[in-house]
Design a protein around this motif. Sequence first.
Motif, PDB file in Angstrom:
ATOM      1  N   UNK A 447       0.882  -1.186   0.000  1.00 13.04           N
ATOM      2  CA  UNK A 447       0.000   0.000   0.000  1.00 13.04           C
ATOM      3  C   UNK A 447       0.912   1.226   0.000  1.00 13.04           C
ATOM      4  N   UNK A 448       0.703   2.091  -0.968  1.00 13.25           N
ATOM      5  CA  UNK A 448       1.414   3.389  -0.970  1.00 13.25           C
ATOM      6  C   UNK A 448       0.333   4.442  -0.752  1.00 13.25           C
ATOM      7  N   UNK A 502       3.116   7.087   3.103  1.00 10.96           N
ATOM      8  CA  UNK A 502       3.370   5.816   3.801  1.00 10.96           C
ATOM      9  C   UNK A 502       3.520   4.722   2.765  1.00 10.96           C
ATOM     10  N   UNK A 503       4.513   3.844   2.967  1.00  8.86           N
ATOM     11  CA  UNK A 503       4.590   2.634   2.139  1.00  8.86           C
ATOM     12  C   UNK A 503       4.493   1.450   3.103  1.00  8.86           C
ATOM     13  N   UNK A 513       6.825  -4.722   6.210  1.00  8.60           N
ATOM     14  CA  UNK A 513       7.663  -3.525   6.349  1.00  8.60           C
ATOM     15  C   UNK A 513       6.759  -2.294   6.284  1.00  8.60           C
ATOM     16  N   UNK A 514       7.281  -1.207   6.823  1.00  9.50           N
ATOM     17  CA  UNK A 514       6.508   0.047   6.782  1.00  9.50           C
ATOM     18  C   UNK A 514       7.518   1.181   6.704  1.00  9.50           C
ATOM     19  N   UNK A 515       7.246   2.183   5.857  1.00 11.81           N
ATOM     20  CA  UNK A 515       8.166   3.327   5.742  1.00 11.81           C
ATOM     21  C   UNK A 515       7.298   4.581   5.625  1.00 11.81           C
ATOM     22  N   UNK A 516       7.625   5.573   6.448  1.00  7.83           N
ATOM     23  CA  UNK A 516       6.801   6.794   6.441  1.00  7.83           C
ATOM     24  C   UNK A 516       7.716   8.002   6.340  1.00  7.83           C
ATOM     25  N   UNK A 543      10.475  13.931   9.027  1.00  3.17           N
ATOM     26  CA  UNK A 543      10.255  12.751   9.872  1.00  3.17           C
ATOM     27  C   UNK A 543      10.385  11.515   8.984  1.00  3.17           C
ATOM     28  N   UNK A 544      11.269  10.602   9.368  1.00  3.79           N
ATOM     29  CA  UNK A 544      11.362   9.312   8.664  1.00  3.79           C
ATOM     30  C   UNK A 544      11.145   8.227   9.713  1.00  3.79           C
ATOM     31  N   UNK A 545      10.182   7.349   9.453  1.00  2.59           N
ATOM     32  CA  UNK A 545       9.912   6.250  10.395  1.00  2.59           C
ATOM     33  C   UNK A 545       9.865   4.959   9.588  1.00  2.59           C
ATOM     34  N   UNK A 546      10.381   3.889  10.178  1.00  2.00           N
ATOM     35  CA  UNK A 546      10.418   2.617   9.435  1.00  2.00           C
ATOM     36  C   UNK A 546      10.187   1.471  10.407  1.00  2.00           C
TER      37      UNK A 546
END
Lengths: 692, 141, 139
Positions: A447-448, A502-503, A513-516, A543-546
């Motif tokens: 999901x993007x 968000x990916x 996995x999750x990347x924001x 802000x980078x969150x993973x």
Amino acid sequence: DTTDDGPAMLVADRVWLEGRSRVTAEGSVEVLQGDARLRAARVSYDRDTDRLTVTGPIVLTRGDNELVLADAAALDADLRNGMIRGARMVLNQQLQLAAARLDRVDARYSQLTRATVSSCQVCGTRPPLWQIKARRVIHDQEEKQLYFDDARMEVMGVPIFWLPRMRLPDPDQTRVTGFLIPSIKRNSQLATGLKVPYFITLGDHRDVLLTPYVSAKTRTLEWRYRQAFAKGRIEFAGAVSRDDLKPSLTRAYIEGKGHFQLPRDFRLDFTLQAVNDPAYLTDYDYSEADRLESEITVSRIRRDEYISAGLAHYRTLRLNEDTDTIPSIIADASYERRFFPKWGGEVRLSAENHSHLRYSDTLVDGTDDDTLSDGLDLSRLTVGAHWMNAWTLPAGIRAEGRIGVDIDSFRTVQDPGFPTSESGATPSAALTLRWPWVRHRNGVSEVVEPVAMLTWSGGSPLNVANDESTRVEFDEGNLLTLSRFPAPDRRERGGQLALGVNWTRIDPEGWDARLTFGSVLRRAPDTNFSASSGLGGDTSDLLIAAQLRNRAGLTLTARGLFDHKLTVNKAEARASWSSDKLDLSAGYVWLSADPAESRPVSVSEWSFESEFDITRTLRGQLAGRYDIAADEPISAGFGVIYSNECVDVALSASRRFTSSTIVTPATDFSFTIGLRGFSARTSGGTVARSCR
Amino acid sequence: CGFTPAYAPQGGADTLSRAVQVRAPVTRNDYMLTRQLETRLGRAVAADYLLDYTLTVQDERIAITANNITRRFNLVGRASYTLTTMDGTTVTRGTVDSFTGYSATGSTVATRAARADAEERLTTILADQIVTRLIAAASAT
Amino acid sequence: QQTAFGSGQVDPDQPVEVESDELKVSETDGTAEFLGNVVIVQGEMRLAAPRVLVVYDEEGERIKRLEATGGVTLVSGEDAAEAQRADYDIDGGQVVMTGDVLLVQGKSTLESQRMVVDLNGGTAQMEGRVRTILNQKKD
């Protein structure tokens, strides 16, 4: 008497009738009575005396918790009374009692003469790890107790102590008055001491645990009181000590918590913490709290209504704080109600009253960390009304709109820098757009989701003290929100645009996995944000969150705030790994220096805690905490737990390096040996060794 | 590249809109999680699905000073959820977890406000992760 | 030693009386078949069955053997036994009952597939997954 009184039934391959009163049975004979069942090679029954004469091998079971193997027996027909020879009794599939003779009385008492009791695996002729030999053991099945006369404890065949009389709970016992497992505790300040816990039941709903702790340097009594009510429960714990560290003082602490169900679905919760000497809790390792919080709240929580009212008191143990100049009496009351009108969307009404008081009455700022006068007391009321709705727009854009107003009114006393009363309204409107795209390929979903939130808040800043919003965080949880200040004494105003993407990858068989990414653009910078919060300036930090998760049980979560020169303002990460062999949780944090957050130098620390199997019966523990910025360890600890089918041995050592005028570095060492098989808590569910 | 908008007519995710009844809350954290899920999915009028969850939140001390003062706490949250049709057949299930941090170096009231805000942010993160996974599941069928 | 079954006065030489609705005699093999409510009495012992085959000795005067079938009831003193079939060897003083044997002695009952009663020895032996209720004296 719960045992069934019905007649006993005998089944066998062959039965002889001899004379009027003797029946003899042979060939897999079984006698069944209530939950008791006897199997033997030969049983003869005398009708006149109603007695069974049984020749072995005999197997007598009662329910699934008691098993007796024997050579011969003379029992009455309902198997409740009688004498068994060469008996070996197994309780709860774990505790074995062997005896030359076992007398059963009323299916409640079993008296074993010349008995040996152990829960250890017996291999060949080698003596078991431990056993208790006794002239007599009485098992009271109703009270679930084992009474020993003339008992001698042997470890690996070597007698180590003798007791004229001893009582131990049987493996089924979950709650009975008596000694629990003692432990040896060595602490660099308090020398080596012994803790002997004694548990006292006061009826079914109350109990007290008293643990004397005596060493060369201290005489301490630790206690815990628990009580369950029909509609709630309370638990208090504490300790009283006289020791050589502070000879002139009797030191004590108390901790309490509890909750009660109130009428009309309300619930009362309370916590209590008090100590009469700041160093006591760390000297004895009773608590890590550096501020003692006592609070009582009444709340009711429903789907569309949240009600909570509470009163809290704080006492600080921190050296750089004084209880008089910190807000120590705090009252909070909040109410939120959600309506869903027929014309759509949600109307959310909220009201929040908060007040806090400092004991000190001085009107000027002293040496404490804040710049407010030491006596500042404040009370604020906020009332809010917001309407919101969500729509699905063509092309799959998911829109959320909200419009509303919040009215704040403040009352500030004992700080000439602020007007006594100040109030204002903050109208606000926001539109959030999310555009989630999905892709599915051989079981893996992705999901993007680009997101954008356009916000406008009116009103002008109030001239009130910033007592509650001095520590602001920025993460994926408040990227899309009206105001990121934790309390209404500061509000974000004007226009701003939050952007993010968000990916997410979801693979039921493999790894998730999750990347924001996220950032906030605002028309005018807000000076209330501290530098390290990442929200200063007209463009916030990036802000980078993973997150990464795999099927082996590893979860890695991290986030960071990067300013325009891509230098890190804040970074935090957490890893947890749980598999059947290993449980690990580790944390890392890096905070840049920020005097506004009373952080003159950057703070950086990693810490971990782990428990892992070394062998099938040996389990290790390791923990550590290291202050990277100060380049010194904070604490470290290791432990080893050996447990097999009949013994638990726990050995642990930990070292705390922190020190201050009230906190001294200390090494703690503790050692416990517990016999398994007595009381339900220690019995069952362990790794049985096999004979080699 | 294979991506299609989930909420587009043939995307499938819109079947969730105003169709999921979320579990009633018991604690304050539940309340915020249910509120965020209902805000994202739209309040169900005539529900076709039930969304049940169990939420656990623990706090951990971090950034301890040399004189044993705790400068920061992490709130570690995990929510396991199950989406079922009204007659109980499971559509999808899963767990989501994350953490949020809050500083404890401010005043007592600043720490209390920061903690309450961290709880709200954590439940928002967990709710958003659940919705994202529901969107993925709804669009996959 | 008390006999285990019956009152113990059964003497094989005692006369055996037989009553029945019908009697068929077969001269050739020296047997007689009693049919319909057959009752055989010997001293204290009483045997009832729908059909009894009586086998006489070679001279034809004394009964050597009885075969009762079709559901047999044997009563002796206070004891009673039921079975599908009973074979009474009078000279041997032995009754063998087979098929759903039920022996009632005072308050206790015993069930099995086969029972051998030795009238001389006063013993009874049951075989084939015997089941009995041990009567409890309620104190």
